[in-house]
Design an enzyme around this catalytic site. Structure first.
Site, mmCIF file in Angstrom:
data_model
loop_
_atom_site.group_PDB
_atom_site.id
_atom_site.type_symbol
_atom_site.label_atom_id
_atom_site.label_comp_id
_atom_site.label_asym_id
_atom_site.label_seq_id
_atom_site.Cartn_x
_atom_site.Cartn_y
_atom_site.Cartn_z
ATOM 1 N N CYS A 69 -11.734 -13.698 -5.287
ATOM 2 C CA CYS A 69 -12.250 -12.332 -5.453
ATOM 3 C C CYS A 69 -12.564 -12.095 -6.921
ATOM 4 O O CYS A 69 -13.604 -11.531 -7.279
ATOM 5 C CB CYS A 69 -11.208 -11.306 -5.014
ATOM 6 S SG CYS A 69 -10.525 -11.565 -3.387
ATOM 7 N N CYS A 72 -16.042 -13.018 -8.965
ATOM 8 C CA CYS A 72 -17.143 -12.058 -9.080
ATOM 9 C C CYS A 72 -16.674 -10.732 -9.670
ATOM 10 O O CYS A 72 -17.330 -10.158 -10.513
ATOM 11 C CB CYS A 72 -17.771 -11.782 -7.716
ATOM 12 S SG CYS A 72 -18.463 -13.226 -6.914
ATOM 13 N N CYS A 107 -16.731 -9.645 2.240
ATOM 14 C CA CYS A 107 -16.817 -10.495 1.052
ATOM 15 C C CYS A 107 -16.428 -11.929 1.415
ATOM 16 O O CYS A 107 -17.058 -12.879 0.973
ATOM 17 C CB CYS A 107 -15.887 -9.980 -0.040
ATOM 18 S SG CYS A 107 -16.760 -9.211 -1.411
ATOM 19 N N ARG A 211 -0.911 2.691 12.340
ATOM 20 C CA ARG A 211 -0.348 4.033 12.493
ATOM 21 C C ARG A 211 -1.035 4.760 13.661
ATOM 22 O O ARG A 211 -0.385 5.410 14.463
ATOM 23 C CB ARG A 211 -0.527 4.792 11.185
ATOM 24 C CG ARG A 211 -0.050 6.223 11.163
ATOM 25 C CD ARG A 211 1.421 6.356 11.351
ATOM 26 N NE ARG A 211 1.710 6.936 12.668
ATOM 27 C CZ ARG A 211 2.901 7.402 13.033
ATOM 28 N NH1 ARG A 211 3.934 7.352 12.217
ATOM 29 N NH2 ARG A 211 3.075 7.906 14.221
ATOM 30 N N CYS A 215 0.691 6.333 17.053
ATOM 31 C CA CYS A 215 0.468 7.685 17.567
ATOM 32 C C CYS A 215 -0.038 7.622 19.012
ATOM 33 O O CYS A 215 0.440 8.369 19.868
ATOM 34 C CB CYS A 215 -0.535 8.434 16.705
ATOM 35 S SG CYS A 215 0.203 9.329 15.319
#
Lengths: 254, 107
Positions: A69, A72, A107, A211, A215
């Site tokens: 990562c 770039c 990416c 999450r 729920c």
């Protein structure tokens, strides 16, 4: 005249239905003192383990081109500052809605030519947490116009849609009953500004979609698979609904 | 991949009592859970953690299934000389990890 007034009242009611909770409160404000101090202490916060791992992955070359990562994007402290506050957003190439996880995956696919990381894997959570933590303190500020509009409207519809055996919509807890108790828990306003979070119940870090699944299972509704379009739309609506709240990643919740 | 974070003060005076903190990423599987097929997930916790300060053992902990995932420990010790504090640990599966941090002692 009465009908006209009534129409105005109904219109007003409809417009407030889509508004932000007042006052806006991050989930951490509903947490107990010990959970709050855990989040605020950058060493004791267990979510920082994922951030640390993300910092290592940031510099680790992956894929056929041997690019990391950082090859770039350079120093994430500078290049990734504020990025998380703008997601989910429309990807200019595919014109589809993507969240931060999706952006990282993209990416990997297009630039690094590396295999995709599984959704909710420790690696993807670590990189997402690392990137998002660079935006700490920066207010959430997503776009909802143009191509975003349709996603936003679908997200809003989902937010108000009753689902599951419990027949509850997001709004029934997170607008109508925030700050009240659900068992031993205090119901929060349901914002996504601290994700990925370290949740003590999970004993691990997890994404906003995890999450959502908690729920949905809580109201006994069918869960969508990770990465589903429904979750992305809802993420966009929630980001708009929590517009202005500062990013807290990695948050700690019970 | 074993990952840990260590925190020591950036520098300390000779004879000063300093706080050392460590957090290790580990599932600390207690052995009481079942997987989706109903099979027991075997117990796998970090059972021993040792800290050495310039080669001398200064702290040792024996952990069990009652310790939460991603254990976090802190202790105090006296800073005597500049050097390394090295942590090493082993879990029930025999996987070992280690991490070190530099301690700078002035005066």
């Amino acid at each position: 005249m009465t009908a006209c007034l009534l129409a105005i009242v109904i219109l007003a009611a409809c417009s407030t239905q889509a508004a932000q909770p007042v006052p806006l409160k991050s989930g951490v404000e509903f947490a107990s003192a010990d959970v709050r101090s855990l989040q605020q202490d950058d060493f004791a916060n267990p979510g920082m383990l994922w951030v640390t791992r993300g910092a290592k992955l940031w510099l680790e070359p992956a894929g056929s081109d041997g690019k990391a990562c950082g090859t770039c994007h350079g120093d994430a402290n500078r290049s990734m500052k504020g990025v998380a506050s703008r997601y989910p957003r429309i990807d200019s190439v595919s014109t589809g809605l993507i969240n931060l996880e999706g952006r990282i995956q993209q990416c990997r696919e297009r630039r690094q030519h590396a295999p995709l990381m599984a959704y909710e894997s420790d690696e993807l959570l670590a990189l997402t947490a690392y990137v998002a933590s660079q935006s700490r303190g920066i207010p959430v500020n997503v776009e909802i116009d143009g191509f975003h509009r349709a996603h936003f409207e679908r997200g809003r519809a989902m937010y108000y849609q009753r689902v599951g055996q419990m027949n509850l919509a997001c709004t029934n807890c997170h607008d109508a009953n925030w700050s009240k108790k659900l068992g031993a828990e205090t119901v929060s306003q349901g914002h996504g500004n601290a994700y990925p979070i370290y949740r003590l119940e999970w004993q691990a870090a997890g994404s906003l979609q995890r999450r959502f699944r908690s729920c949905l299972s809580g109201v006994r509704a069918e869960m969508f698979p990770y990465g589903a379009a429904e979750y992305l739309d809802l993420e966009l609506y929630l980001a708009w609904r929590g517009q202005g709240l500062a990013i807290e990643t990695p948050g700690v919740r019970r | 991949m074993s990952l840990a974070r260590i925190q020591v003060p950036p520098s300390a005076k000779r004879g000063e009592v300093i706080e050392v903190r460590i957090a290790i990423q580990h599932a600390m599987e207690a052995g009481f859970r079942y997987d989706n097929n109903g099979r027991t997930i075997p117990k796998n916790v970090i059972n021993t953690l040792v800290a050495r300060y310039n080669g001398t053992e200064v702290f040792r902990a024996e952990l069990g299934s009652g310790i939460s995932a991603n254990p976090y420990l802190q202790f105090f010790m006296t800073a005597e000389a500049s050097g390394d504090i090295e942590f090493s640990w082993v879990d029930d599966a025999g996987e070992r990890g280690s991490e070190r941090a530099a301690i700078v002692v002035v005066g």
